[in-house]
Design a protein around this motif. Sequence first.
Motif, PDB file in Angstrom:
ATOM      1  N   VAL A 138       0.163  12.835   3.882  1.00 49.48           N
ATOM      2  CA  VAL A 138       1.058  12.822   5.207  1.00 49.48           C
ATOM      3  C   VAL A 138       1.419  14.339   5.367  1.00 49.48           C
ATOM      4  CG1 VAL A 138       3.292  12.310   6.022  1.00 49.48           C
ATOM      5  CG2 VAL A 138       1.731  10.571   5.176  1.00 49.48           C
ATOM      6  N   PHE A 139       2.060  14.903   4.375  1.00 49.08           N
ATOM      7  CA  PHE A 139       2.788  16.429   4.488  1.00 49.08           C
ATOM      8  C   PHE A 139       1.554  17.575   4.627  1.00 49.08           C
ATOM      9  CE2 PHE A 139       6.403  14.016   2.624  1.00 49.08           C
ATOM     10  CZ  PHE A 139       7.098  13.944   4.044  1.00 49.08           C
ATOM     11  N   LEU A 172       3.539  11.392  13.385  1.00 48.91           N
ATOM     12  CA  LEU A 172       4.299  10.391  12.647  1.00 48.91           C
ATOM     13  C   LEU A 172       5.416  10.174  12.395  1.00 48.91           C
ATOM     14  CD1 LEU A 172       3.172   8.035  10.417  1.00 48.91           C
ATOM     15  CD2 LEU A 172       3.692   9.678   8.470  1.00 48.91           C
ATOM     16  N   ARG A 173       6.159   9.004  12.871  1.00 44.88           N
ATOM     17  CA  ARG A 173       7.691   8.942  12.961  1.00 44.88           C
ATOM     18  C   ARG A 173       8.001   7.884  11.754  1.00 44.88           C
ATOM     19  NH1 ARG A 173       6.149   9.461  18.238  1.00 44.88           N
ATOM     20  NH2 ARG A 173       6.272   7.252  18.721  1.00 44.88           N
ATOM     21  N   LEU A 174       7.135   7.053  11.520  1.00 49.26           N
ATOM     22  CA  LEU A 174       7.859   5.927  10.674  1.00 49.26           C
ATOM     23  C   LEU A 174       6.509   5.724   9.499  1.00 49.26           C
ATOM     24  CD1 LEU A 174       9.389   3.618  10.221  1.00 49.26           C
ATOM     25  CD2 LEU A 174       8.107   2.263  11.397  1.00 49.26           C
ATOM     26  N   LEU A 175       6.842   5.998   8.203  1.00 49.15           N
ATOM     27  CA  LEU A 175       5.937   5.638   7.106  1.00 49.15           C
ATOM     28  C   LEU A 175       6.266   4.416   6.329  1.00 49.15           C
ATOM     29  CD1 LEU A 175       3.620   6.642   5.378  1.00 49.15           C
ATOM     30  CD2 LEU A 175       5.223   7.946   4.070  1.00 49.15           C
ATOM     31  N   VAL A 176       5.631   3.366   6.340  1.00 48.20           N
ATOM     32  CA  VAL A 176       5.946   2.140   5.640  1.00 48.20           C
ATOM     33  C   VAL A 176       5.174   2.342   4.299  1.00 48.20           C
ATOM     34  CG1 VAL A 176       6.184  -0.454   5.719  1.00 48.20           C
ATOM     35  CG2 VAL A 176       6.159   1.033   8.054  1.00 48.20           C
ATOM     36  N   PHE A 206      -1.062   6.163  14.607  1.00 48.00           N
ATOM     37  CA  PHE A 206      -0.678   7.294  13.651  1.00 48.00           C
ATOM     38  C   PHE A 206       0.633   7.478  14.044  1.00 48.00           C
ATOM     39  CE2 PHE A 206      -3.900   8.587  10.629  1.00 48.00           C
ATOM     40  CZ  PHE A 206      -5.012   7.806  11.258  1.00 48.00           C
ATOM     41  N   ALA A 207       1.456   7.118  14.835  1.00 42.29           N
ATOM     42  CA  ALA A 207       2.908   7.231  15.082  1.00 42.29           C
ATOM     43  C   ALA A 207       3.538   6.328  14.029  1.00 42.29           C
ATOM     44  CB  ALA A 207       3.605   6.544  16.465  1.00 42.29           C
ATOM     45  N   ILE A 208       2.976   5.375  13.456  1.00 45.23           N
ATOM     46  CA  ILE A 208       3.350   4.649  12.327  1.00 45.23           C
ATOM     47  C   ILE A 208       2.186   4.451  11.504  1.00 45.23           C
ATOM     48  CG2 ILE A 208       4.111   2.211  11.579  1.00 45.23           C
ATOM     49  CD1 ILE A 208       5.245   1.479  14.255  1.00 45.23           C
ATOM     50  N   LEU A 209       2.511   4.613  10.159  1.00 46.50           N
ATOM     51  CA  LEU A 209       1.416   4.497   9.157  1.00 46.50           C
ATOM     52  C   LEU A 209       1.910   3.548   8.234  1.00 46.50           C
ATOM     53  CD1 LEU A 209      -1.549   6.232   9.148  1.00 46.50           C
ATOM     54  CD2 LEU A 209      -0.249   7.630   7.581  1.00 46.50           C
ATOM     55  N   SER A 210       1.233   2.678   7.562  1.00 41.45           N
ATOM     56  CA  SER A 210       1.534   1.489   6.658  1.00 41.45           C
ATOM     57  C   SER A 210       0.659   1.888   5.329  1.00 41.45           C
ATOM     58  CB  SER A 210       1.531   0.266   7.212  1.00 41.45           C
ATOM     59  OG  SER A 210       2.340   0.058   8.269  1.00 41.45           O
ATOM     60  N   VAL A 211       1.176   1.828   4.277  1.00 36.94           N
ATOM     61  CA  VAL A 211       0.438   2.052   3.077  1.00 36.94           C
ATOM     62  C   VAL A 211       0.638   0.933   2.095  1.00 36.94           C
ATOM     63  CG1 VAL A 211      -0.352   3.459   1.062  1.00 36.94           C
ATOM     64  CG2 VAL A 211       0.384   4.776   3.620  1.00 36.94           C
ATOM     65  N   GLY A 212      -0.287   0.138   1.691  1.00 39.85           N
ATOM     66  CA  GLY A 212      -0.183  -0.981   0.784  1.00 39.85           C
ATOM     67  C   GLY A 212       0.157  -0.508  -0.705  1.00 39.85           C
ATOM     68  N   SER A 213       0.505  -1.494  -1.347  1.00 43.93           N
ATOM     69  CA  SER A 213       0.705  -1.109  -2.816  1.00 43.93           C
ATOM     70  C   SER A 213      -0.378  -0.910  -3.558  1.00 43.93           C
ATOM     71  CB  SER A 213       1.454  -2.614  -3.455  1.00 43.93           C
ATOM     72  OG  SER A 213       0.397  -3.674  -3.281  1.00 43.93           O
ATOM     73  N   ASP A 214      -1.735  -1.165  -2.808  1.00 43.89           N
ATOM     74  CA  ASP A 214      -2.906  -0.606  -3.542  1.00 43.89           C
ATOM     75  C   ASP A 214      -3.494   0.802  -3.032  1.00 43.89           C
ATOM     76  OD1 ASP A 214      -3.394  -1.673  -1.134  1.00 43.89           O
ATOM     77  OD2 ASP A 214      -5.059  -2.981  -2.052  1.00 43.89           O
ATOM     78  N   GLY A 215      -2.733   1.319  -1.996  1.00 46.41           N
ATOM     79  CA  GLY A 215      -3.031   2.422  -1.197  1.00 46.41           C
ATOM     80  C   GLY A 215      -3.797   2.393   0.179  1.00 46.41           C
TER      81      GLY A 215
END
Length: 427
Positions: A83-84, A42-46, A295-304
């Motif tokens: 993530v961690f 994972l390089r980018l967590l939005v 999973f190089a980018i993971l996006s998490v919305g305001s509701d999870g």
Amino acid sequence: LAELARLAQLAELAQLVASRAEIMTAIAAASPPDAAGLRGRLRLLVLQPTPFCNLSCDYCYLPQRDDRRRMSLDTVDAAVQQVFDGGLAAAQLSIVWHAGEPLVLPVSYYQDAFEIVQRRKSAGVDITHHFQTNATLIDDARCAMLRRPDVRVGVSIDGPAWLHDLHRRTRHGAGTHARVMRGVDKLRQHGIPFHVICVVTEASLHHADELFDFFVDLQPAAVCFNIEEVEGIHGRSSLAAPRTEVLFRKFIERVLERYRHDPPPFLIREVDDVLRGLRDPSFGTMTTNGQNEPFAILSVGSDGAISTFSPELLSIEHRRYGSLSFGNVHAGGVFDVLGDDRFRRALADVEAGTARCRASCEYFAFCRGGAPANKLAELGTFDATETMFCRLTQKAVVDVVLTALDRDLQHAGRPAWLSARAQPRNG
Ligand code: SF4
């Protein structure tokens, strides 16, 4: 008539069976990584602090920009913990607070969120927080937060007021340029460097010089030209007309001409991407980019809600794939996505589209398979190749930069515009 009705029913049934078979074949063909295979990917967590935006630009792709919900700090905590603790984070992890206007939330929210990230983060992971903002809400208090050394700022501004205000407006239709410039002045007063994202529409294509001059005066660290995309709820782009490609090439040619003859103190992402690609020792051997690698980018919305691939897929409900949120940090968590049928079907199609790009496209070494969000929005499937987005942002740009490079290297030794420059902050 009864016989015809029966035949129609049978045909419908056959179609359902066929499409079910197609889905099952696609799922079987997907090769989802296992949890161990995701380590360090994972390089980018939005993180979407809120879907809400205080503006209403007419090319915006966000479906819920009237929604004032905010991501709870419990959701921030659950996302970063997964993530961690799951070992997903690469050594350099960018956390982008985006997918709405992040600065509508108070400074205290981010102070708490940064503390959570700091508490949860694994040793050896270097984290940078990124804010891409419309800049209209930047004040002294926000500047104090943005001045942190681990924070990067991007400002969305489309050039001088008469261009910017064509599209970047309030809900009441008022232009926003003056407010953006006040925000930029605040950043300058506080000594905070920033890059800009400038959305290129059909109107911009005729004004390369005015745009270039504007950015020379503005003095950002980098300029990133995003095209007006067909994406999310924005179903039509002013760049979709056939003649536009010629105009876009001329636009990039003119920008590059100015850049080559009098290099400004900022870099231009589009040019830099091509040069960096050529300088990279792995050029020509890499087979994915961040957006088509799960999973190089993971996006998490305001509701999870959790999504991966292109960040723009978060909150998208598509007739072919259903919801492109494949899980939730509060229900099963990040690793449950691997077993989700919709994720596996999307992955199979993303991989198939990338493989077809690789087999058919001479720009693959630069682009490495394109952006799933654009393939879906323009062509209705991830299993696709060429889009308007890639014709303009990859093919046209690569052609223009390589042509100039070829000419300058033959005639000018080592041209000044090839000198190493700083990377764009978070374009
Ligand atoms: S430029 Fe277009 S067709 Fe070529 S690899 Fe990229 S997305 Fe595929």
